[in-house]
Design a protein around this motif. Structure first.
Motif, PDB file in Angstrom:
ATOM      1  N   GLU A 152      45.768  84.870 -15.337  1.00  0.00           N
ATOM      2  CA  GLU A 152      47.056  84.938 -16.028  1.00  0.00           C
ATOM      3  C   GLU A 152      47.146  83.844 -17.084  1.00  0.00           C
ATOM      4  OE1 GLU A 152      51.799  84.343 -14.958  1.00  0.00           O
ATOM      5  OE2 GLU A 152      50.375  84.845 -13.366  1.00  0.00           O
ATOM      6  N   ASN A 165      42.390  90.546 -23.072  1.00  0.00           N
ATOM      7  CA  ASN A 165      42.005  91.044 -21.764  1.00  0.00           C
ATOM      8  C   ASN A 165      40.497  91.202 -21.592  1.00  0.00           C
ATOM      9  OD1 ASN A 165      43.409  91.594 -19.372  1.00  0.00           O
ATOM     10  ND2 ASN A 165      42.963  93.774 -19.553  1.00  0.00           N
ATOM     11  N   TRP A 180      42.130  85.487  -9.590  1.00  0.00           N
ATOM     12  CA  TRP A 180      43.304  84.990  -8.883  1.00  0.00           C
ATOM     13  C   TRP A 180      43.144  83.546  -8.394  1.00  0.00           C
ATOM     14  CZ3 TRP A 180      42.056  90.032  -9.247  1.00  0.00           C
ATOM     15  CH2 TRP A 180      43.082  90.915  -9.608  1.00  0.00           C
ATOM     16  N   ALA A 242      45.699  95.405 -11.241  1.00  0.00           N
ATOM     17  CA  ALA A 242      46.673  94.877 -12.182  1.00  0.00           C
ATOM     18  C   ALA A 242      46.897  93.400 -11.902  1.00  0.00           C
ATOM     19  CB  ALA A 242      47.983  95.642 -12.067  1.00  0.00           C
ATOM     20  N   GLN A 243      47.072  92.631 -12.963  1.00  0.00           N
ATOM     21  CA  GLN A 243      47.382  91.206 -12.839  1.00  0.00           C
ATOM     22  C   GLN A 243      48.434  90.853 -13.873  1.00  0.00           C
ATOM     23  OE1 GLN A 243      44.166  88.370 -13.558  1.00  0.00           O
ATOM     24  NE2 GLN A 243      45.056  86.973 -12.062  1.00  0.00           N
ATOM     25  N   ALA A 244      49.336  89.981 -13.507  1.00  0.00           N
ATOM     26  CA  ALA A 244      50.422  89.601 -14.402  1.00  0.00           C
ATOM     27  C   ALA A 244      49.895  88.870 -15.634  1.00  0.00           C
ATOM     28  CB  ALA A 244      51.423  88.718 -13.663  1.00  0.00           C
ATOM     29  N   SER A 245      50.654  88.965 -16.721  1.00  0.00           N
ATOM     30  CA  SER A 245      50.375  88.182 -17.917  1.00  0.00           C
ATOM     31  C   SER A 245      51.700  87.937 -18.621  1.00  0.00           C
ATOM     32  CB  SER A 245      49.406  88.918 -18.853  1.00  0.00           C
ATOM     33  OG  SER A 245      50.088  89.901 -19.605  1.00  0.00           O
ATOM     34  N   ASP A 249      51.924  93.335 -16.982  1.00  0.00           N
ATOM     35  CA  ASP A 249      50.703  93.501 -16.196  1.00  0.00           C
ATOM     36  C   ASP A 249      49.557  94.029 -17.053  1.00  0.00           C
ATOM     37  OD1 ASP A 249      52.075  92.620 -14.038  1.00  0.00           O
ATOM     38  OD2 ASP A 249      52.110  94.528 -12.961  1.00  0.00           O
ATOM     39  N   ARG A 250      48.364  93.471 -16.832  1.00  0.00           N
ATOM     40  CA  ARG A 250      47.154  93.919 -17.512  1.00  0.00           C
ATOM     41  C   ARG A 250      46.097  94.224 -16.452  1.00  0.00           C
ATOM     42  NH1 ARG A 250      46.895  92.258 -22.738  1.00  0.00           N
ATOM     43  NH2 ARG A 250      45.475  94.009 -22.930  1.00  0.00           N
ATOM     44  N   THR A 252      42.659  93.944 -14.690  1.00  0.00           N
ATOM     45  CA  THR A 252      41.636  92.906 -14.571  1.00  0.00           C
ATOM     46  C   THR A 252      40.408  93.490 -13.880  1.00  0.00           C
ATOM     47  OG1 THR A 252      43.223  91.097 -14.491  1.00  0.00           O
ATOM     48  CG2 THR A 252      41.093  90.695 -13.484  1.00  0.00           C
TER      49      THR A 252
END
Length: 265
Positions: A152, A165, A180, A242-245, A249-250, A252
């Motif tokens: 993130e 990304n 993470w 999905a991962q927050a940004s 969410d983007r 990963t």
């Protein structure tokens, strides 16, 4: 969203086509600027800052654009402009026209007030002054939120400008770091920042992001876009989630064996 190297190349091509010549046409196809006319003003320069493009013109004005997810600039010989609803800005001189397609942001600023638009950005990985000092500032900014996931943090343009990304996934794979992992647990943040700079620098003058050193189609990336396929190093199946940004969410990509999880996915 285009990465910093794509934006750098777009700005360079805008500079080559427009700088040093007066504008013969300006067509802002956004409601609040529809009556703006820059004809006769010379273009001083076009440059990128992270993922932003600034075109400075005489009279202390700057055209500020951002590609966001789908934007692009196309340079064509001067002549009739294509009939295309996606064109949001036309800047042209007697020889060339620059067509801004699907631009996510178009605004006109006083050059003296550019910081209102880009002053929040972290050190620019492709900035002309890149070196030990901006790299150290980037490391300090990344470390200011030690509990934040590194995947993130790398996308936060206020910490380090230019990583998107694709590069996020590839940088973390090459450093063997799970997306993470908290920033405080990332080994050698300076080496990670240096790698980010070297990857963007290596790709800035060509189309496409090549991180493996292999230009063959389908061989350009280690993990990005390869969910379910075998890792090029260990053979484990590449994963995605999905991962927050800072822009939502983007997706990963990572290898669960080469990038073992801290306590995350």
């Amino acid at each position: 969203m285009p990465e910093g190297d794509v934006v750098w190349l777009a700005a360079r091509r805008l500079h080559e086509a427009l700088a040093g010549r007066p504008l013969a046409r300006s067509d802002f196809r956004v409601p609040r600027l529809a009556t703006t006319d820059l004809r006769g003003r010379g273009v001083l320069c076009a440059l990128s800052l992270g993922k932003h493009i600034l075109v400075r013109v005489e009279g202390g004005l700057t055209v500020h654009t951002h590609l966001l997810m789908e934007g692009r600039w196309q340079i064509r010989r001067a002549g009739p402009t294509p009939h295309d609803h996606r064109i949001r800005l036309v800047l042209a001189n007697a020889e060339w026209q620059a067509l801004g397609y699907s631009l996510g942001l178009v605004e006109l600023l006083r050059t003296a007030e550019e910081d209102k638009a880009v002053g929040h950005l972290g050190p620019d990985l492709l900035g002309p002054g890149w070196g030990a000092e901006p790299a150290a500032v980037a490391v300090l900014r990344l470390g200011e939120q030690p509990a934040r996931a590194i995947g993130e943090a790398l996308l936060d343009q206020s910490l380090l400008a230019g990583v998107g990304n694709v590069y996020k996934a590839e940088i973390l794979f090459l450093r063997g770091v799970n997306p993470w992992t908290p920033v405080r647990d990332v080994p050698d943040l300076p080496a990670m920042v240096d790698l980010a700079h070297r990857l963007l620098e290596a790709n800035k003058e060509r189309h496409g992001h090549i991180t493996t050193g292999d230009r063959r189609r389908g061989r350009e990336h280690w993990v990005y876009g390869r969910a379910g396929q075998p890792c090029r190093r260990c053979g484990a199946r590449v994963r995605r989630a999905a991962q927050a940004s800072d822009v939502g969410d983007r997706v990963t990509y990572w290898c669960p064996r080469c990038q073992p999880p801290p306590d995350g996915p």
